[in-house]
Design an enzyme around this catalytic site. Structure first.
Site, PDB file in Angstrom:
ATOM      1  N   CYS A 155       3.027  -4.710   6.768  1.00  0.00           N
ATOM      2  CA  CYS A 155       2.690  -4.514   5.364  1.00  0.00           C
ATOM      3  C   CYS A 155       3.940  -4.147   4.560  1.00  0.00           C
ATOM      4  CB  CYS A 155       1.651  -3.402   5.217  1.00  0.00           C
ATOM      5  SG  CYS A 155       0.001  -3.870   5.812  1.00  0.00           S
ATOM      6  N   HIS A 173       0.824  -1.224   0.000  1.00  0.00           N
ATOM      7  CA  HIS A 173       0.000   0.000   0.000  1.00  0.00           C
ATOM      8  C   HIS A 173       0.847   1.258   0.000  1.00  0.00           C
ATOM      9  CE1 HIS A 173       0.744   0.984   4.227  1.00  0.00           C
ATOM     10  NE2 HIS A 173       0.425  -0.261   4.575  1.00  0.00           N
TER      11      HIS A 173
END
Length: 405
Positions: free
Chosen positions: A357, A339
């Site tokens: 992440c 992301h």
């Protein structure tokens, strides 16, 4: 010449007794002294009766608790002329004759706990007609189950996309259920099923799919006893295509991502991965490693709200967060994403400081979001903890030698 004159002539030839008649090939019947195919009776000879066609209907007349998938007709020494199957309301059920018209099978699903009548007629090779009929009732299942597929619909998916079949009930007889599942591919692809639990099994190729492959998975479970009176509720089928090969390599040591499309490195850019370490929150131990191994993209959203509390993390303090994050491409069930990162950009490509992440900077995050989708691969390298095969679609973490056994 009259019969009486003919007998007089035959009896008068050279005073020799009449010889037995010879068969077409010059042989004679040693037992009866009569030609083959002729029955000896007083008063003369009579041809053997023509063989009759024999029709076999399954199930037999009067059968109860019949599986809807076990209805068929066969004929021996003849061909089927007509097969009619009707339910108690008089509705005719569809069926199909075999190419040589010696068999018939149902092509329309039968209902459970219903009454049916089947009538069949056939002709022997000599034109003699035979008829048969059967009336029966189908079984009342103890329970029924439906299969659900991933991917959930037709479309184009990445080379890492496994086929997932999840039943809404626990399956007592895995062997029966697996036998009812068929995967067809063009071109032909080597692959195998693997059960993850009593409700879910996956099919994946030995290696990543070849681009352009066409895939169909069919669950022919209606009428199949899956154990303990659990029957398939209805058949299902899904077809989809495999698109270009898209594989991203995220390296936690180099803090970098390389993207390969159809085997060619197309783009590379800085990336920050999980910072590592653990934290105890109540009775839960939280760690901040990005799992290593091939991850399969499952979904993506232009913007996702991410909170530390969503996975049991702290709701206050330096490791807590509640933010809307852009260009989020999900790669695991536990909540790992590739992301957009808009903070501390000076650290991009230099250190790992995410909560797990794969963080990517502006421009690169948008590009990745636009080019990657379900079935594409994000392969994380050089982390201390391996992706759980059941965390999202971790199928490719399992070596083929273990998967196929």
């Amino acid at each position: 010449m009259s019969d009486r004159s003919r007998r007089g002539v035959l009896g008068a030839i050279a005073g020799v007794a009449a010889l037995p008649l010879l068969g077409a090939c010059g042989s004679d019947d040693k037992k009866s002294g009569k030609p083959e195919g002729v029955k000896a009776e007083s008063g003369g000879t009579t041809p053997t009766p023509i063989s009759e066609a024999t029709i076999t209907i399954s199930p037999a007349d009067g059968a109860k608790d019949v599986s809807p998938g076990s209805v068929s007709v066969k004929v021996e020494r003849g061909t089927l002329e007509s097969v009619v199957l009707t339910n108690e309301d008089g509705k005719q059920i569809k069926g199909e004759l075999s190419g040589d018209r010696t068999g018939w099978t149902v092509t329309e699903p039968l209902g459970y706990q219903r009454a049916y009548t089947l009538k069949a007629s056939a002709l022997s090779s000599g034109g003699k007609k035979a008829e048969a009929s059967s009336s029966f009732t189908t079984i009342k299942p103890n329970n029924q189950t439906l299969p659900y597929f991933t991917p959930t619909g037709p479309g184009t998916y990445g080379v890492g996309q496994p086929i997932v079949v999840r039943f809404d009930e626990r399956i007592p007889d895995r062997k029966k259920a697996q036998a009812a599942l068929v995967v067809t591919t063009s071109p032909e692809t080597v692959g195998a099923w693997r059960w993850f639990n009593d409700q879910e099994l996956h099919w994946r190729p030995q290696e990543y799919w070849r681009s352009g492959t066409k895939v169909t998975v069919t669950a022919k479970i209606h009428g199949v006893d899956l154990g303990n009176g659990l029957f398939g509720q209805e058949d299902k089928s899904l077809s989809f295509d495999i698109g270009p090969s898209k594989i991203a390599i995220a390296d936690s040591e180099k803090h970098w991502m390389q993207v390969f499309i159809d085997g060619v490195m197309t783009k590379e850019f800085p990336a920050n991965l999980g910072k590592g370490g653990t934290r105890q929150v109540g009775n839960t131990t939280i760690d901040y490693w990005t799992r290593t191994g091939p991850h399969v993209v499952t979904m993506k959203d232009r913007e996702v709200r991410m909170t530390s509390a969503s996975y049991g993390g702290p709701s206050t303090g330096p490791d807590s967060y509640d933010s809307k994050i852009g260009y989020a491409v999900r790669i695991s069930g536990a909540g790992e994403y590739v992301h957009l990162r808009t903070w501390d950009l000076g650290q991009m490509g230099k250190t790992n400081d995410s909560h797990g992440c794969v963080n990517v900077g502006p421009g690169n995050a948008e590009w990745f979001y636009d080019h990657f989708g379900p079935g594409d691969i994000v392969d994380v390298k050089h982390g201390p903890r391996v992706l759980d095969p059941q965390d999202g679609l971790g199928d490719w973490v399992i070596p083929w030698s273990q998967w196929a056994n």
